[in-house]
Scaffold this motif. Structure first.
Motif, PDB file in Angstrom:
ATOM      1  N   ASP A 290      28.479 -47.171  88.006  1.00  0.00           N
ATOM      2  CA  ASP A 290      27.564 -46.670  87.166  1.00  0.00           C
ATOM      3  C   ASP A 290      26.687 -48.648  86.670  1.00  0.00           C
ATOM      4  O   ASP A 290      25.742 -47.052  86.054  1.00  0.00           O
ATOM      5  N   TYR A 291      27.175 -48.730  85.899  1.00  0.00           N
ATOM      6  CA  TYR A 291      25.884 -50.134  85.152  1.00  0.00           C
ATOM      7  C   TYR A 291      24.872 -51.021  86.323  1.00  0.00           C
ATOM      8  O   TYR A 291      24.751 -51.255  85.615  1.00  0.00           O
ATOM      9  N   LEU A 292      25.688 -50.630  87.639  1.00  0.00           N
ATOM     10  CA  LEU A 292      24.587 -51.797  88.521  1.00  0.00           C
ATOM     11  C   LEU A 292      23.124 -51.311  88.856  1.00  0.00           C
ATOM     12  O   LEU A 292      23.186 -50.188  88.757  1.00  0.00           O
ATOM     13  N   ASN A 293      22.445 -52.047  88.704  1.00  0.00           N
ATOM     14  CA  ASN A 293      20.204 -51.164  88.884  1.00  0.00           C
ATOM     15  C   ASN A 293      20.444 -51.746  90.294  1.00  0.00           C
ATOM     16  O   ASN A 293      18.643 -51.300  90.543  1.00  0.00           O
TER      17      ASN A 293
ATOM     18  N   ASN B 214      25.798 -61.975  85.413  1.00  0.00           N
ATOM     19  CA  ASN B 214      25.238 -60.914  85.759  1.00  0.00           C
ATOM     20  C   ASN B 214      24.691 -59.918  87.009  1.00  0.00           C
ATOM     21  O   ASN B 214      23.375 -60.728  87.425  1.00  0.00           O
ATOM     22  N   LEU B 215      25.404 -59.575  87.266  1.00  0.00           N
ATOM     23  CA  LEU B 215      24.827 -58.833  88.777  1.00  0.00           C
ATOM     24  C   LEU B 215      23.686 -58.420  88.777  1.00  0.00           C
ATOM     25  O   LEU B 215      23.115 -57.908  89.798  1.00  0.00           O
ATOM     26  N   ASN B 216      23.000 -57.971  87.913  1.00  0.00           N
ATOM     27  CA  ASN B 216      21.622 -57.164  87.461  1.00  0.00           C
ATOM     28  C   ASN B 216      20.500 -57.365  87.566  1.00  0.00           C
ATOM     29  O   ASN B 216      19.419 -57.701  87.605  1.00  0.00           O
TER      30      ASN B 216
ATOM     31  N   ALA C 261      25.107 -47.267  81.462  1.00  0.00           N
ATOM     32  CA  ALA C 261      24.912 -46.266  82.910  1.00  0.00           C
ATOM     33  C   ALA C 261      23.556 -46.259  83.351  1.00  0.00           C
ATOM     34  O   ALA C 261      22.309 -45.781  82.793  1.00  0.00           O
ATOM     35  N   ILE C 262      22.997 -46.243  84.588  1.00  0.00           N
ATOM     36  CA  ILE C 262      21.979 -46.002  85.131  1.00  0.00           C
ATOM     37  C   ILE C 262      21.562 -44.139  85.046  1.00  0.00           C
ATOM     38  O   ILE C 262      22.310 -43.389  84.536  1.00  0.00           O
ATOM     39  N   GLN C 263      20.048 -44.104  85.082  1.00  0.00           N
ATOM     40  CA  GLN C 263      19.796 -42.931  84.988  1.00  0.00           C
ATOM     41  C   GLN C 263      20.394 -41.929  85.857  1.00  0.00           C
ATOM     42  O   GLN C 263      20.801 -40.805  85.081  1.00  0.00           O
ATOM     43  N   ILE C 264      20.838 -41.736  86.689  1.00  0.00           N
ATOM     44  CA  ILE C 264      21.335 -40.909  88.451  1.00  0.00           C
ATOM     45  C   ILE C 264      22.542 -40.621  87.666  1.00  0.00           C
ATOM     46  O   ILE C 264      22.777 -39.012  87.807  1.00  0.00           O
ATOM     47  N   TRP C 265      23.503 -41.747  87.007  1.00  0.00           N
ATOM     48  CA  TRP C 265      24.356 -41.470  86.816  1.00  0.00           C
ATOM     49  C   TRP C 265      24.422 -40.346  85.921  1.00  0.00           C
ATOM     50  O   TRP C 265      25.328 -39.443  85.154  1.00  0.00           O
TER      51      TRP C 265
ATOM     52  N   SER D  87      26.966 -42.622  99.007  1.00  0.00           N
ATOM     53  CA  SER D  87      25.780 -44.028  99.351  1.00  0.00           C
ATOM     54  C   SER D  87      25.223 -45.139  99.484  1.00  0.00           C
ATOM     55  O   SER D  87      25.096 -45.594 100.769  1.00  0.00           O
ATOM     56  N   TYR D  88      26.572 -45.574  98.588  1.00  0.00           N
ATOM     57  CA  TYR D  88      25.760 -47.209  98.621  1.00  0.00           C
ATOM     58  C   TYR D  88      26.829 -47.542  99.576  1.00  0.00           C
ATOM     59  O   TYR D  88      25.848 -48.351 100.198  1.00  0.00           O
TER      60      TYR D  88
END
Length: 135
Positions: free
Chosen positions: A61-64, A37-39, A96-100, A114-115
């Protein structure tokens, strides 16, 4: 798998890294896999300079902790290696993260760019739209 059927003939080692052991174990295109779990722990269990290509298929889009994950990708890529990300216009909103969720498809490209930029270790990213075209 999301790779072409002849992938096993054209590529060497194909290691999967993900959270779902069942799906990873059933992926016949992989030569090995690691459940992680990379998060929770954004570290890859691979040596430096181990891969020519790293792919992230419909999950950026799921990476925190995206910058940490991108730094790990840079670490495991061989010089001249490529990091290929595919994304979709669909997601699981609960994951998904909020900004997504608050941005559109074009803005997602800039988020991913940007990543690449802020994680360091990459040349400027290139985005290619391979969406099916409706006539």
């Amino acid at each position: 798998s999301h790779f072409p059927k002849d992938f096993t003939k054209t590529m060497g080692r194909r290691s999967g890294l993900g959270m779902n052991e069942f799906e990873l174990s059933k992926n016949e295109q992989l030569t090995d896999y690691v459940v992680a779990n990379l998060n929770k722990e954004p570290k890859f269990p691979y040596e430096d300079n181990s891969f020519d290509y790293v792919t992230c298929v419909v999950s950026v889009d799921y990476l925190n902790k995206p910058l940490e994950v991108f730094r790990e990708v840079s670490r495991v890529l061989r010089p001249g290696g490529k990091f290929i990300i595919s994304q979709s216009n669909r997601c699981f909103p609960t994951k998904a993260i909020q900004i997504w969720l608050q941005t559109n498809d074009l803005e997602h490209v800039f988020i991913i760019g940007s990543y690449f930029h802020y994680s360091g270790g990459f040349k400027p990213a290139e985005a290619i739209d391979i969406s099916p075209r409706v006539s």
